[in-house]
Design a protein around this motif. Structure first.
Motif, mmCIF file in Angstrom:
data_model
loop_
_atom_site.group_PDB
_atom_site.id
_atom_site.type_symbol
_atom_site.label_atom_id
_atom_site.label_comp_id
_atom_site.label_asym_id
_atom_site.label_seq_id
_atom_site.Cartn_x
_atom_site.Cartn_y
_atom_site.Cartn_z
ATOM 1 N N GLU A 46 0.831 -1.210 0.000
ATOM 2 C CA GLU A 46 0.000 0.000 0.000
ATOM 3 C C GLU A 46 0.866 1.261 0.000
ATOM 4 O O GLU A 46 0.562 2.236 -0.692
ATOM 5 C CB GLU A 46 -0.931 -0.001 1.207
ATOM 6 C CG GLU A 46 -2.005 -1.060 1.143
ATOM 7 C CD GLU A 46 -2.788 -1.195 2.435
ATOM 8 O OE1 GLU A 46 -2.599 -0.368 3.365
ATOM 9 O OE2 GLU A 46 -3.601 -2.138 2.530
ATOM 10 N N ALA A 47 1.938 1.227 0.763
ATOM 11 C CA ALA A 47 2.829 2.392 0.829
ATOM 12 C C ALA A 47 3.512 2.624 -0.513
ATOM 13 O O ALA A 47 3.672 3.769 -0.946
ATOM 14 C CB ALA A 47 3.871 2.202 1.925
ATOM 15 N N LYS A 48 3.922 1.547 -1.188
ATOM 16 C CA LYS A 48 4.588 1.678 -2.488
ATOM 17 C C LYS A 48 3.673 2.288 -3.535
ATOM 18 O O LYS A 48 4.126 3.001 -4.418
ATOM 19 C CB LYS A 48 5.118 0.326 -2.961
ATOM 20 C CG LYS A 48 6.393 -0.083 -2.269
ATOM 21 C CD LYS A 48 6.962 -1.353 -2.858
ATOM 22 C CE LYS A 48 8.294 -1.666 -2.201
ATOM 23 N NZ LYS A 48 8.912 -2.871 -2.770
ATOM 24 N N GLU A 49 2.371 2.011 -3.433
ATOM 25 C CA GLU A 49 1.406 2.592 -4.361
ATOM 26 C C GLU A 49 1.405 4.112 -4.287
ATOM 27 O O GLU A 49 1.127 4.797 -5.265
ATOM 28 C CB GLU A 49 0.005 2.056 -4.088
ATOM 29 C CG GLU A 49 -0.188 0.628 -4.534
ATOM 30 C CD GLU A 49 -1.579 0.109 -4.230
ATOM 31 O OE1 GLU A 49 -2.455 0.892 -3.791
ATOM 32 O OE2 GLU A 49 -1.785 -1.104 -4.420
ATOM 33 N N SER A 50 1.713 4.642 -3.118
ATOM 34 C CA SER A 50 1.756 6.098 -2.959
ATOM 35 C C SER A 50 3.179 6.634 -2.967
ATOM 36 O O SER A 50 3.440 7.750 -2.532
ATOM 37 C CB SER A 50 1.030 6.503 -1.677
ATOM 38 O OG SER A 50 1.646 5.932 -0.552
ATOM 39 N N GLY A 51 4.126 5.805 -3.430
ATOM 40 C CA GLY A 51 5.504 6.260 -3.584
ATOM 41 C C GLY A 51 6.372 6.125 -2.346
ATOM 42 O O GLY A 51 7.478 6.645 -2.311
ATOM 43 N N GLY A 52 5.906 5.427 -1.337
ATOM 44 C CA GLY A 52 6.670 5.284 -0.097
ATOM 45 C C GLY A 52 7.132 3.857 0.135
ATOM 46 O O GLY A 52 7.264 3.072 -0.802
ATOM 47 N N SER A 53 7.358 3.548 1.388
ATOM 48 C CA SER A 53 7.740 2.198 1.787
ATOM 49 C C SER A 53 7.173 1.927 3.169
ATOM 50 O O SER A 53 6.607 2.819 3.805
ATOM 51 C CB SER A 53 9.267 2.055 1.815
ATOM 52 O OG SER A 53 9.802 2.780 2.902
ATOM 53 N N VAL A 54 7.356 0.706 3.633
ATOM 54 C CA VAL A 54 6.852 0.337 4.948
ATOM 55 C C VAL A 54 7.442 1.247 6.033
ATOM 56 O O VAL A 54 6.789 1.557 7.026
ATOM 57 C CB VAL A 54 7.105 -1.164 5.239
ATOM 58 C CG1 VAL A 54 8.568 -1.439 5.472
ATOM 59 C CG2 VAL A 54 6.274 -1.651 6.404
ATOM 60 N N GLY A 55 8.655 1.719 5.826
ATOM 61 C CA GLY A 55 9.302 2.612 6.784
ATOM 62 C C GLY A 55 8.632 3.970 6.897
ATOM 63 O O GLY A 55 8.819 4.675 7.887
#
Length: 82
Positions: A46-55
């Protein structure tokens, strides 16, 4: 802030949950490493979908070492690979 707490002991999870919530953390509780890893994979996707990561979503992971299904060492290794 968000904390992931992983422990197979009900009493330890309750104690950690109480302490982290009193420090204003949103807490996600899991009973073993496999359960936590699956949830963290979903959070990471989910985070990668918005350009982020689990961190970007999880601030801290606290894990027991000895647990059924997946121990804390393996969980930590797999989380670092995300």
């Amino acid at each position: 802030m968000t904390a992931v707490l992983v422990d197979d002991s009900v009493s330890v999870r309750a104690l950690l949950n109480k302490n982290f919530e009193s420090a204003n953390f949103e807490v996600k509780l899991y009973t073993n490493g496999q359960e936590a890893l699956e949830a963290l994979k979903e959070i990471n996707a989910e985070a990668k979908e918005s350009g982020g990561s689990v961190g970007n979503v999880i601030d801290i992971v606290v894990s027991d070492i000895e647990m059924p299904q997946m121990d804390g060492f393996t969980l930590t290794s797999k989380v670092r690979q995300m």
